[in-house]
Design an enzyme around this catalytic site. Structure first.
Site, PDB file in Angstrom:
ATOM      1  N   TYR A  89       0.857  -1.192   0.000  1.00  0.00           N
ATOM      2  CA  TYR A  89       0.000   0.000   0.000  1.00  0.00           C
ATOM      3  C   TYR A  89       0.886   1.233   0.000  1.00  0.00           C
ATOM      4  O   TYR A  89       1.898   1.285   0.708  1.00  0.00           O
ATOM      5  CB  TYR A  89      -0.877   0.020   1.257  1.00  0.00           C
ATOM      6  CG  TYR A  89      -1.648   1.313   1.447  1.00  0.00           C
ATOM      7  CD1 TYR A  89      -2.948   1.426   0.985  1.00  0.00           C
ATOM      8  CD2 TYR A  89      -1.062   2.426   2.069  1.00  0.00           C
ATOM      9  CE1 TYR A  89      -3.658   2.610   1.131  1.00  0.00           C
ATOM     10  CE2 TYR A  89      -1.769   3.614   2.215  1.00  0.00           C
ATOM     11  CZ  TYR A  89      -3.060   3.701   1.750  1.00  0.00           C
ATOM     12  OH  TYR A  89      -3.751   4.877   1.897  1.00  0.00           O
ATOM     13  N   GLU A 148      -3.607   7.567  -3.844  1.00  0.00           N
ATOM     14  CA  GLU A 148      -3.641   6.314  -3.098  1.00  0.00           C
ATOM     15  C   GLU A 148      -3.462   5.174  -4.089  1.00  0.00           C
ATOM     16  O   GLU A 148      -4.292   4.994  -4.983  1.00  0.00           O
ATOM     17  CB  GLU A 148      -4.961   6.164  -2.328  1.00  0.00           C
ATOM     18  CG  GLU A 148      -4.932   4.953  -1.397  1.00  0.00           C
ATOM     19  CD  GLU A 148      -6.198   4.824  -0.549  1.00  0.00           C
ATOM     20  OE1 GLU A 148      -7.305   4.989  -1.108  1.00  0.00           O
ATOM     21  OE2 GLU A 148      -6.089   4.531   0.649  1.00  0.00           O
TER      22      GLU A 148
END
Lengths: 396, 291
Positions: A118, A206
């Site tokens: 991530y 993101e």
């Protein structure tokens, strides 16, 4: 401003960020064509069909599927295109899928296991600078990671004067447990990603997941990009990527009249000058036993036109049982606002729900007098407490 | 003593000759603020509203002794205007402009951090010390002189609070609208600190809204100081939906302190007098001051 995954990936690629390649399509025929082209360009034989909507959680909602042949590309695209995709971010009515991204399969077998990470870049308001956040828990919601295993979140703050430094990118890559070719690729990935973030005036990137492929390439499998609205004036090309069909139609309409409107699902509409007072007015509605139907800031110029536009938008919500107008007159004079309300009311014709007008500040008494004399079914209040009481009565 | 601005402040207006600048400068002059001139590059040497126009802030400091500046410059040029004021030696900058790109503000804030200057805003209503100086866009008549300080992120909600405080029989020492942008020059805690140190302030109204950690930080600081003056707090947005405007990953940095409920809980725990309804601000302040 939010943009679609395929648009975000195009932007990232133009700054040298490696991405999972794909082609966007609006019909099953175009999807098949896209898959064939992708096969020629990348050699992929499996294809990921991804619904393009502005919301997360698409996979769980059935908006991301794997096709193992061209035939499957056709049937799956046909299923996904036009569906109402419901995710935890769309609300219960879901969002209609108008486009799909046909993407290459990047989870192919090889020397090492593919591994997901991530990565995000965003503004840290308290520190007044950007922060890179990373985690080994790729594919998971970062909120969940933060709650269950906060120690797995890596943060690196960027000094705005000098920008991202090499040691910082290395720190993040090492903290993710990478080594060898994967490490070098990740450092480059972080660098180019930050370059793209800065150059596009973004307020959030993101990338979840970032993938290390079985042959040690690092690439963005998904990309959520949010651009700073205040900076769009210097990014005309990005401003053109805005997809109005992704936004609430009432919010779009309100925007055209320079009204700052957010649709909610309550039973009391409100119209207020100033964002803080507008939020406070919503809170008053709740404390009076109602639920706010909207946030609506008419800004510094509450006149007949803006009030009428506001009325028309609020009245489109069938659940609305009452409307509270709350204006604190400063530069805006309350008598003018009152005239605006009366005029707007007459222009619209019949409004058969109670309207409570609370005017305070410059010429508040004159304003209340105008409302009283108008003979309209409008209740007026001067003190905020009275307004709350009137709302309570209207709902009783 | 007073907070940030007073009758001795020598105020200049950046963006003086524009429509916003002209309107609010004349309102400020009418209020009695000591406006010593304005800055519009290229119009130096002219007179506007009977005050001198300067090409640069440095000129205004040198020739008119300016020490406070209020900025009405359009968003694309506002960060530059802030840095110019700081470089010229201005001590208090009030940036009214709404819509400045975040990246520009990030750099401007870094730049001024090396100078001896206080920035209020941007995207704020300004600062007022009743009866002495109005350096902002607020309706001056609402703010009657007294001993309560107001710190707020919002414009009209500040006027609302001031009005309630006055109607409850109290008055305002100064009011600071710190602004609603993600990056602002003075935090809630810093603004509260000004009032804690001001001998002419006996109590404080602190108004916040959802997003960020400012109110929680301020509340913890107030507790750490031993709650030297009573603070009445309100957070707007108890009914605001999650995820609107605030990014997904953004909520994480805010952590558990981000929602109105969480902030109000922290403020309560730190000994602040938290009101649930914005209609109760004045009444509760009056009650608290009576002891």
């Amino acid at each position: 401003m939010n943009i679609h995954e395929y648009q975000a990936k195009d932007i990232l690629a133009s700054y040298g960020v490696r991405i999972q390649k794909g082609v966007v399509a609006e019909s099953k025929e175009a999807a098949v064509k896209a898959a064939k082209q992708l096969n020629r360009d990348t050699g992929t034989e499996w294809y990921v069909i991804k619904a393009q909507i502005h919301a997360g959680g698409r996979g769980k909602g059935g908006g991301v599927k794997l096709a193992k042949s061209i035939d499957e590309v056709s049937t799956i695209s046909d299923e996904i295109l036009g569906m109402q995709l419901i995710t935890h971010q769309t609300g219960p009515e879901g969002k209609k899928v108008n486009k799909v991204l046909i993407a290459e399969d990047v989870y192919y077998p090889g020397a090492s296991e593919p591994k997901e990470y991530y990565l995000s870049i965003l503004l840290d308001r308290d520190k007044g600078c950007n922060v890179i956040m990373a985690s080994t828990e790729g594919g998971m919601d970062i909120e969940t990671v933060a709650e269950e295993t906060p120690e797995k979140i890596i943060k690196e703050w960027i000094d705005p004067r000098v920008g991202l430094q090499g040691f910082q990118a290395r720190k993040v890559a090492f903290a993710l447990g990478l080594e060898g070719a994967g490490f070098k690729e990740m450092v480059k990935f972080i660098f180019n990603l930050y370059k793209a973030y800065e150059a596009t005036d973004s307020s959030q990137f993101e990338i979840n997941p970032v993938l290390k492929t079985s042959d040690d390439k690092i690439l963005a499998v998904d990309a959520k990009v949010n651009i700073d609205d205040n900076a769009l004036y210097r990014h005309k090309d990005i401003a053109e990527l805005r997809d109005l069909s992704e936004e609430d139609p009432l919010e779009v309409e309100a925007g055209k009249s320079d009204l700052n409107y957010v649709r909610l699902d309550g039973n009391v509409g409100c119209m207020v000058n100033g964002a803080g007072l507008a939020m406070a007015t919503m809170d008053i509605i709740k404390l009076s036993g109602g639920e706010p139907a909207n946030f609506l800031d008419v800004g510094g110029s509450a006149n007949a036109e803006t009030v009428e536009a506001g009325f028309r938008i609020i009245l489109k919500e069938p659940n609305v049982k009452a409307i509270l107008i709350n204006i604190f007159g400063g530069i805006v004079r309350c008598d003018r606002v009152a005239n605006g309300v009366v005029e707007a009311y007459k222009n619209i014709g019949t409004i058969d729900i109670p309207i409570i007008v609370r005017l305070q500040g410059t010429n508040a008494e004159e304003g209340a007098e105008i409302i009283k004399k108008s003979g309209l079914k409008v209740t007026s209040a001067v003190v905020l407490k009275d307004a709350a009481e009137r709302v309570k009565e209207a709902l009783a | 003593m007073s907070v940030l601005v007073n009758k001795d402040s020598k105020v200049i207006v950046q963006g003086f000759t524009g429509s916003e600048g002209t309107f609010h400068a004349s309102q400020m002059i009418e209020y009695g603020t000591n406006v010593v001139g304005g800055v519009t590059p290229g119009k130096g040497g002219q007179t506007h509203l009977d005050k001198p126009v300067f090409n640069t802030v440095a000129d205004a400091v040198e020739k008119a002794g300016a020490n406070v500046s209020i900025i009405f410059v359009p968003p694309a040029f506002a960060a530059d205007a802030i840095m110019e004021a700081a470089d010229a030696g201005i001590k208090v900058i009030v940036a009214i402009t709404e819509g400045i790109p975040t990246k520009d503000m990030m750099l401007a804030k870094e730049y001024i951090s090396t100078k001896d200057v206080t920035l209020i805003g941007p995207n704020c209503p300004g600062v007022i010390t009743p009866g002495e100086a109005k350096v902002g866009i607020m309706p001056g008549f609402v703010f009657k002189k007294g001993r309560i300080g107001i710190v707020s992120k919002s414009g009209t909600l500040t006027y609302e609070a001031a009005d309630q405080v006055v109607k409850a029989g109290l008055g305002i020492s100064s009011a600071i609208g710190i602004g609603g942008d993600p990056i602002i020059g003075t935090s809630t805690k810093e603004a509260v600190e000004f009032f804690m140190n001001d001998p002419e302030t006996d109590g404080i109204v602190m108004i916040g809204e959802i997003g960020g950690n400012f109110e929680a930080d301020a509340a913890r600081w107030i507790l750490a100081q031993g709650n030297p003056k009573p603070v009445v707090g309100f957070i707007a947005g108890q009914t605001a939906p999650k995820g609107k405007r605030m990014g997904h990953a953004g909520a994480i940095i805010g952590g558990a302190d981000d929602t109105a409920a969480a902030k109000m809980r922290i403020m309560n725990e730190c000994g602040l007098h938290v009101v649930e309804s914005p209609a109760d601000i004045g009444e509760v302040m009056a009650k608290v001051m009576k002891g």
